[in-house]
Enzyme design. Structure first.
Site, PDB file in Angstrom:
ATOM      1  N   ILE A  92      15.608 -13.942  33.742  1.00 49.31           N
ATOM      2  CA  ILE A  92      16.909 -14.581  33.577  1.00 49.31           C
ATOM      3  C   ILE A  92      17.455 -15.032  34.927  1.00 49.31           C
ATOM      4  CG2 ILE A  92      19.271 -14.280  32.743  1.00 49.31           C
ATOM      5  CD1 ILE A  92      17.074 -14.401  30.560  1.00 49.31           C
ATOM      6  N   SER A 142      23.741 -10.265  24.292  1.00 51.52           N
ATOM      7  CA  SER A 142      22.274 -10.422  24.314  1.00 51.52           C
ATOM      8  C   SER A 142      21.887 -11.820  23.864  1.00 51.52           C
ATOM      9  CB  SER A 142      21.619  -9.396  23.384  1.00 51.52           C
ATOM     10  OG  SER A 142      21.856  -9.742  22.029  1.00 51.52           O
ATOM     11  N   CYS A 143      20.626 -12.180  24.057  1.00 46.23           N
ATOM     12  CA  CYS A 143      20.144 -13.496  23.634  1.00 46.23           C
ATOM     13  C   CYS A 143      20.272 -13.661  22.119  1.00 46.23           C
ATOM     14  CB  CYS A 143      18.709 -13.713  24.094  1.00 46.23           C
ATOM     15  SG  CYS A 143      17.529 -12.454  23.525  1.00 46.23           S
ATOM     16  N   HIS A 182      11.047 -11.759  17.480  1.00 47.12           N
ATOM     17  CA  HIS A 182      11.350 -11.915  18.899  1.00 47.12           C
ATOM     18  C   HIS A 182      10.090 -11.885  19.756  1.00 47.12           C
ATOM     19  CE1 HIS A 182      13.345 -11.409  22.748  1.00 47.12           C
ATOM     20  NE2 HIS A 182      14.527 -11.494  22.171  1.00 47.12           N
ATOM     21  N   ARG A 225       6.910   0.704  20.964  1.00 44.94           N
ATOM     22  CA  ARG A 225       6.924  -0.248  22.067  1.00 44.94           C
ATOM     23  C   ARG A 225       5.849   0.031  23.109  1.00 44.94           C
ATOM     24  NH1 ARG A 225      12.729  -2.818  23.711  1.00 44.94           N
ATOM     25  NH2 ARG A 225      13.595  -3.025  21.619  1.00 44.94           N
ATOM     26  N   GLY A 283      20.228  -4.235  18.150  1.00 42.24           N
ATOM     27  CA  GLY A 283      21.654  -3.965  17.972  1.00 42.24           C
ATOM     28  C   GLY A 283      22.449  -5.232  17.778  1.00 42.24           C
ATOM     29  N   ARG A 320       8.841  -7.625  17.206  1.00 43.23           N
ATOM     30  CA  ARG A 320       8.342  -8.251  18.426  1.00 43.23           C
ATOM     31  C   ARG A 320       6.953  -8.829  18.126  1.00 43.23           C
ATOM     32  NH1 ARG A 320      10.938  -6.572  23.278  1.00 43.23           N
ATOM     33  NH2 ARG A 320      13.131  -6.267  22.720  1.00 43.23           N
ATOM     34  N   ASN A 361      15.013 -17.547  23.887  1.00 39.79           N
ATOM     35  CA  ASN A 361      15.669 -16.306  24.296  1.00 39.79           C
ATOM     36  C   ASN A 361      15.784 -16.156  25.812  1.00 39.79           C
ATOM     37  OD1 ASN A 361      12.720 -15.799  23.175  1.00 39.79           O
ATOM     38  ND2 ASN A 361      12.955 -14.418  24.935  1.00 39.79           N
TER      39      ASN A 361
END
Length: 481
Positions: A141, A291-292, A319, A337, A351, A373, A456
Site C-alpha cells: 500500500i 479495510s479494502c 480475496h 492461513r 470483519g 483467500r 484490493n
C-alpha cells in the site's frame, strides 16, 4: 467501395488521434499549474495516453447510447483552459454531451454555458496551502500511495510526499526500496523517472524529493530536521491499530495527524470515503481508512439501502492472497492461513461485514460475512446476498447502479461494467473502490445477489488518498455530478 471505406475509417481514426494529442498538453498544464483535473465520465485523463483519451470518449456510448466525438469535447477543454479556476475536477465528457445532446443542447454560447456550470470555481482564488505527507512503512500500500502522489506532482499540487519511514538501513537498502517503487509485478513499471541520492538518503521521482528515514519506532523520528512540518503520517505497517499505539506518531516533531490503512480499533473513526467522510472534523488527529473490502462493499450497500432498503444479508469475499499468508506450508497462528497461499483456496474470517456499520450505522447487525483467500496476487470480489424491503428485477437494479456510478456523489467509489468477458486481471489498476459486474447480477423477488469486483491494492489506495485529502482540508469539487 472497400478502399473508400478503409480510407474513411483511417481518416476518422487520424482525426481522433489528432484531437487526443492536442488535448494532452492542456490536460497536463491544467493540473500541474492550476490543480484542475480533467475527466470523461469519471475516467481521469491525467497522464493518459492518446489512446486512453480516445477510449474514454468511446465509453460514453455505453452509458448514453450516443457517441461523444473528440471534436465535440475539444472546444470544451479549450474554453476551460482559458478560464481561471480554483482546484476542481471537471468532466468534459458530461459537459460536452449535455451541450450537444442533453439538457443544454438548445444553448448556443458554449463559454456562457460553461461559466454557468462552473460558477462555484471560476474566477476564484486558490487559498489552499500544500500539506506535507509522510508514509510510515513502504510495503504494497505504501508504494502505491507513493505512486499516486508522485503522478500528481506539480506546483499546484496540494499533497506533497516528503518522506517515507522504514526499518533497516543496511547497505543497498535504499537502492532496493527505489527498485521496488520502480518495478511492480502486479501494477507494472513506474510511470516516470526514479533516481537515488545515496549521500542524502533520498529518492527523486518525477521532480519529487522523498527523504528516506530509517527508524524502528516513531519516537526516533524528528521530521522538522528535514523541513517537514504539520505532516499527515500515513501508517501502512498495521503494527498499531488503537489510539494508544497510533498516538506514538504524534510524539514525533513535525507530525500533526495520523491515518491508519487498516481497520481501527476502539473509538477511532473508520472512514470509507464517499460514505462517512463528512464525519471528519479538524480536531480529528487519528483516523482509519478501514479495510479494502469495507471500502468496496459499503458504498454499494449504502446506495442499495437508501434506494430499496436492506432487511439483512450475507457478504462472501473472494480475496487475493496477501503477505499475511505463507508461500509454502508453515506455522501460522490463525486457522488455515499457514497453508501455501499460491496453491490453495483458504476459508478464513473477515470483519468487513461487521465493519460496514462503523461507516454506515443503518446496517448495524444486519450482515454476516466470511472470506475465501484464493491463489491470485491482486483483485478480489465481494458477493453480496441481500434481502431487500421491496421486490424488483435485474434490469432495474443494474440501471440504478449504473446511474449511481455516473451521476451520484458515489461516482468515485462505484464503477460499473456490462462486459460479458471481464475477469480479475482486467481490473488491475481500477481506481474505484468497487466495480459492479452487472452481467452477474441475480434478482428473484426481494432477493438480490450482486457481484462486486475491487482492486484490493490500487483501488483501496485511491480511497486512502481521498481520506488524506480531507484530513488536509483540501476541497476538490467535482463538476458536474
Amino acid at each position: 467501395m472497400n478502399q473508400q471505406f478503409e480510407q474513411q475509417l483511417q481518416s476518422s481514426w487520424q482525426e481522433r488521434q489528432d484531437y487526443a494529442e492536442r488535448m494532452q498538453p492542456i490536460i497536463g498544464n491544467l493540473y500541474r499549474n492550476h490543480a484542475v483535473e480533467i475527466t470523461v465520465y469519471g475516467r481521469t485523463l491525467l497522464n493518459a495516453s492518446a489512446i486512453d483519451v480516445i477510449k474514454a470518449h468511446r465509453s460514453v456510448r455505453l452509458f448514453e447510447g450516443e457517441k461523444l466525438k473528440l471534436r465535440e469535447s475539444w472546444p470544451v477543454l479549450e474554453a476551460i483552459s482559458q478560464m481561471k479556476l480554483s482546484p476542481c475536477e471537471v468532466d468534459i465528457g458530461k459537459l460536452a454531451f449535455a451541450f450537444h445532446y442533453g439538457a443544454a443542447k438548445d444553448q448556443t454560447d458554449l463559454v456562457a454555458y460553461l461559466r454557468s456550470v462552473l460558477v462555484d470555481v471560476v474566477d476564484q482564488n486558490d487559498s489552499q496551502e500544500p500539506k506535507d505527507v509522510v508514509l510510515y512503512g513502504f510495503g504494497r500500500i505504501g508504494r502505491l500511495l507513493a505512486r499516486l502522489m508522485i503522478e500528481r506532482q506539480g506546483k499546484a499540487n496540494k499533497l506533497r510526499l516528503r518522506a517515507i519511514v522504514v526499518r533497516g538501513g543496511r547497505e543497498g537498502d535504499l537502492e532496493k526500496r527505489a527498485s521496488l517503487l520502480r518495478r511492480d509485478s502486479v501494477h507494472g513499471p513506474f510511470n516516470g523517472s526514479i533516481t537515488v541520492d545515496t549521500e542524502r538518503n533520498a529518492i527523486k521521482a518525477n521532480g519529487s524529493y522523498i527523504q528516506v528515514i530509517y527508524a524502528n519506532h516513531p519516537s526516533e523520528v524528528d521530521y522538522t530536521q528535514y523541513g517537514i512540518n504539520n505532516a499527515i503520517v500515513v501508517d501502512n505497517t498495521g503494527m498499531w491499530r488503537d489510539e494508544e499505539g497510533l498516538s506514538q506518531h504524534l510524539k514525533a516533531k513535525g507530525a500533526a495527524k495520523v491515518l491508519l490503512t487498516a481497520p481501527g480499533k476502539g473509538a477511532i473513526k473508520n472512514i470509507v470515503h464517499g460514505v462517512n467522510h463528512r464525519d471528519i472534523v479538524d480536531s480529528d488527529i487519528i483516523l482509519s481508512a478501514a479495510s479494502c473490502t469495507t471500502n468496496a462493499i459499503t458504498p454499494v450497500l449504502k446506495a442499495i439501502d437508501e434506494a430499496y432498503g436492506i432487511e439483512n444479508g450475507h457478504v462472501e469475499t473472494v480475496h487475493s492472497f496477501t503477505n499475511d499468508q505463507h508461500l509454502i506450508d508453515n506455522y501460522h497462528k490463525a486457522d488455515r492461513r499457514g497453508r501455501a497461499a499460491p496453491l490453495n483456496m483458504v476459508i478464513t474470517e473477515t470483519g468487513a461485514a461487521k465493519a460496514v456499520a462503523k461507516a454506515y450505522p443503518q446496517l448495524e447487525g444486519k450482515l454476516t460475512g466470511n472470506a475465501i483467500r484464493v491463489p491470485t496476487p491482486n483483485v478480489s470480489m465481494a458477493i453480496l446476498n441481500l434481502n431487500l424491503k421491496v421486490e424488483l428485477d435485474k434490469e432495474t437494479i443494474n440501471q440504478f447502479l449504473q446511474q449511481t456510478s455516473l451521476f451520484s456523489k458515489l461516482l468515485h467509489q462505484i464503477d460499473y461494467t456490462a462486459s460479458k468477458e471481464i475477469v480479475s486481471t482486467d481490473l488491475v489498476g481500477a481506481r474505484a473502490a468497487a466495480i459492479v459486474d452487472s452481467q452477474a447480477t441475480i434478482v428473484a423477488g426481494n432477493r438480490a445477489t450482486l457481484y462486486v469486483w475491487y482492486d484490493n491494492e490500487f483501488g483501496y489506495s485511491c480511497q486512502v488518498m481521498r481520506v488524506v485529502r480531507d484530513m488536509a482540508g483540501v476541497s476538490i469539487p467535482c463538476i458536474p455530478l
